[in-house]
Motif scaffolding. Structure first.
Motif, PDB file in Angstrom:
ATOM      1  N   ALA A 165      -0.032 -41.433   7.609  1.00 43.23           N
ATOM      2  CA  ALA A 165      -1.297 -40.695   7.660  1.00 43.23           C
ATOM      3  C   ALA A 165      -1.979 -40.881   9.011  1.00 43.23           C
ATOM      4  CB  ALA A 165      -2.217 -41.151   6.528  1.00 43.23           C
ATOM      5  N   LEU A 166      -2.069 -42.141   9.466  1.00 50.51           N
ATOM      6  CA  LEU A 166      -2.746 -42.393  10.736  1.00 50.51           C
ATOM      7  C   LEU A 166      -1.966 -41.848  11.922  1.00 50.51           C
ATOM      8  CD1 LEU A 166      -4.343 -45.936  10.320  1.00 50.51           C
ATOM      9  CD2 LEU A 166      -5.251 -43.689   9.722  1.00 50.51           C
ATOM     10  N   CYS A 167      -0.659 -41.842  11.808  1.00 47.04           N
ATOM     11  CA  CYS A 167       0.160 -41.237  12.873  1.00 47.04           C
ATOM     12  C   CYS A 167      -0.220 -39.770  13.038  1.00 47.04           C
ATOM     13  CB  CYS A 167       1.639 -41.391  12.532  1.00 47.04           C
ATOM     14  SG  CYS A 167       2.748 -40.902  13.855  1.00 47.04           S
ATOM     15  N   PHE A 168      -0.313 -39.066  11.929  1.00 50.54           N
ATOM     16  CA  PHE A 168      -0.705 -37.657  11.955  1.00 50.54           C
ATOM     17  C   PHE A 168      -2.137 -37.497  12.468  1.00 50.54           C
ATOM     18  CE2 PHE A 168      -2.619 -33.947   9.894  1.00 50.54           C
ATOM     19  CZ  PHE A 168      -1.748 -32.948  10.304  1.00 50.54           C
ATOM     20  N   LEU A 169      -3.033 -38.338  12.008  1.00 48.19           N
ATOM     21  CA  LEU A 169      -4.450 -38.200  12.323  1.00 48.19           C
ATOM     22  C   LEU A 169      -4.813 -38.621  13.750  1.00 48.19           C
ATOM     23  CD1 LEU A 169      -5.902 -39.446   8.938  1.00 48.19           C
ATOM     24  CD2 LEU A 169      -6.045 -37.106   9.860  1.00 48.19           C
ATOM     25  N   THR A 170      -3.884 -39.250  14.468  1.00 47.45           N
ATOM     26  CA  THR A 170      -4.169 -39.668  15.844  1.00 47.45           C
ATOM     27  C   THR A 170      -3.431 -38.814  16.874  1.00 47.45           C
ATOM     28  OG1 THR A 170      -2.415 -41.337  15.708  1.00 47.45           O
ATOM     29  CG2 THR A 170      -4.670 -42.060  15.215  1.00 47.45           C
ATOM     30  N   GLU A 171      -2.736 -37.808  16.421  1.00 49.40           N
ATOM     31  CA  GLU A 171      -1.980 -36.945  17.329  1.00 49.40           C
ATOM     32  C   GLU A 171      -2.593 -35.547  17.394  1.00 49.40           C
ATOM     33  OE1 GLU A 171       0.744 -37.799  19.183  1.00 49.40           O
ATOM     34  OE2 GLU A 171       0.498 -39.847  18.459  1.00 49.40           O
ATOM     35  N   PHE A 221     -11.142 -37.574  12.309  1.00 50.89           N
ATOM     36  CA  PHE A 221     -11.119 -38.610  11.279  1.00 50.89           C
ATOM     37  C   PHE A 221     -11.030 -39.938  11.995  1.00 50.89           C
ATOM     38  CE2 PHE A 221      -9.205 -41.462   8.197  1.00 50.89           C
ATOM     39  CZ  PHE A 221      -9.813 -41.097   6.998  1.00 50.89           C
ATOM     40  N   ASP A 222     -11.993 -40.811  11.780  1.00 45.45           N
ATOM     41  CA  ASP A 222     -11.991 -42.117  12.448  1.00 45.45           C
ATOM     42  C   ASP A 222     -10.930 -43.018  11.831  1.00 45.45           C
ATOM     43  OD1 ASP A 222     -12.530 -44.386  13.902  1.00 45.45           O
ATOM     44  OD2 ASP A 222     -14.334 -44.881  12.764  1.00 45.45           O
ATOM     45  N   THR A 223      -9.901 -43.289  12.595  1.00 43.75           N
ATOM     46  CA  THR A 223      -8.780 -44.105  12.107  1.00 43.75           C
ATOM     47  C   THR A 223      -8.890 -45.567  12.502  1.00 43.75           C
ATOM     48  OG1 THR A 223      -7.479 -43.639  14.090  1.00 43.75           O
ATOM     49  CG2 THR A 223      -7.198 -42.131  12.223  1.00 43.75           C
ATOM     50  N   THR A 224      -9.815 -45.905  13.395  1.00 43.54           N
ATOM     51  CA  THR A 224      -9.862 -47.250  13.964  1.00 43.54           C
ATOM     52  C   THR A 224     -10.035 -48.336  12.915  1.00 43.54           C
ATOM     53  OG1 THR A 224     -10.795 -46.302  15.957  1.00 43.54           O
ATOM     54  CG2 THR A 224     -10.954 -48.697  15.710  1.00 43.54           C
ATOM     55  N   SER A 225     -11.070 -48.245  12.100  1.00 45.03           N
ATOM     56  CA  SER A 225     -11.322 -49.319  11.136  1.00 45.03           C
ATOM     57  C   SER A 225     -10.220 -49.391  10.087  1.00 45.03           C
ATOM     58  CB  SER A 225     -12.691 -49.146  10.471  1.00 45.03           C
ATOM     59  OG  SER A 225     -12.750 -47.942   9.745  1.00 45.03           O
ATOM     60  N   GLN A 226      -9.670 -48.244   9.706  1.00 41.67           N
ATOM     61  CA  GLN A 226      -8.594 -48.243   8.719  1.00 41.67           C
ATOM     62  C   GLN A 226      -7.336 -48.884   9.291  1.00 41.67           C
ATOM     63  OE1 GLN A 226      -8.420 -44.738   6.350  1.00 41.67           O
ATOM     64  NE2 GLN A 226      -6.255 -44.956   5.891  1.00 41.67           N
TER      65      GLN A 226
END
Length: 186
Positions: free
Chosen positions: A90-96, A159-164
């Protein structure tokens, strides 16, 4: 052996057998993922060639009687590892940078929609995993409902992925290594 030593819970509450042939590639993916992401702040490196299983279906792996020496450890690894791999994807998708209606966009949205019912049905074994489940549901819900309006001017999902990412590093990947280091090796 007539009966599979492990099972997973289906959405209807039924138990589907899980053979060692299914379990070992899953465990390989989990341990490989943990090792690759040990020092990564975000834990987003998920290599497609190592992620061919439907991890959401294996969140609830448990064992049938008789219990084997490895039963509890494998169930523990599956629960945490499947959550971590789903989070990493999920985070891979959300950071690209994303392109609306691209093959990746469509595939990832379909993945999120397929995984969410399993994640909702999943009953984590402890409170810390409940928090991870909530975070995953938020991320997958965002992905499933995402539209072009959810992308910034560079095509990055808002979508803020940092804290997750940090949470999963500390509580899932880090916990794997802390717990493993405490094992008694004689």
């Amino acid at each position: 052996m007539d009966q599979a030593p492990f099972y997973r819970l289906d959405l209807d509450g039924g138990k589907s057998p899980v053979s060692f042939d299914e379990l070992y590639p899953l465990l390989r993916d989990i341990v490989f993922y943990f090792e690759l992401n040990l020092a990564e702040q975000q834990n987003v490196l998920v290599l497609d060639e190592f992620c061919t299983s439907q991890y959401w279906k294996f969140l609830s792996v448990s064992w049938a009687e008789p219990e084997f020496a490895e039963s509890r450890r494998y169930a523990w690894l599956c629960e945490r590892g499947c959550m971590a791999l789903m989070n990493g994807a999920a985070l891979c998708f959300l950071t690209e940078q994303q392109s609306v209606e691209s093959a990746l966009w469509l595939r990832t949205k379909a993945w999120a929609r397929e995984a969410m019912p399993y994640l909702r049905h999943f009953q984590p074994s402890d409170e810390i995993l409940e928090e991870g489940r909530t975070q995953l549901l938020d991320a997958l819900g965002f992905i499933a409902d995402m539209s072009e309006e959810d992308l910034d001017e560079h095509g990055i999902p808002a979508f803020d992925t940092t804290s997750q990412g940090v949470w999963f590093t500390t509580n899932i990947v880090g916990d794997y290594f802390r717990t493993t280091a405490q094992l008694d090796f004689g």
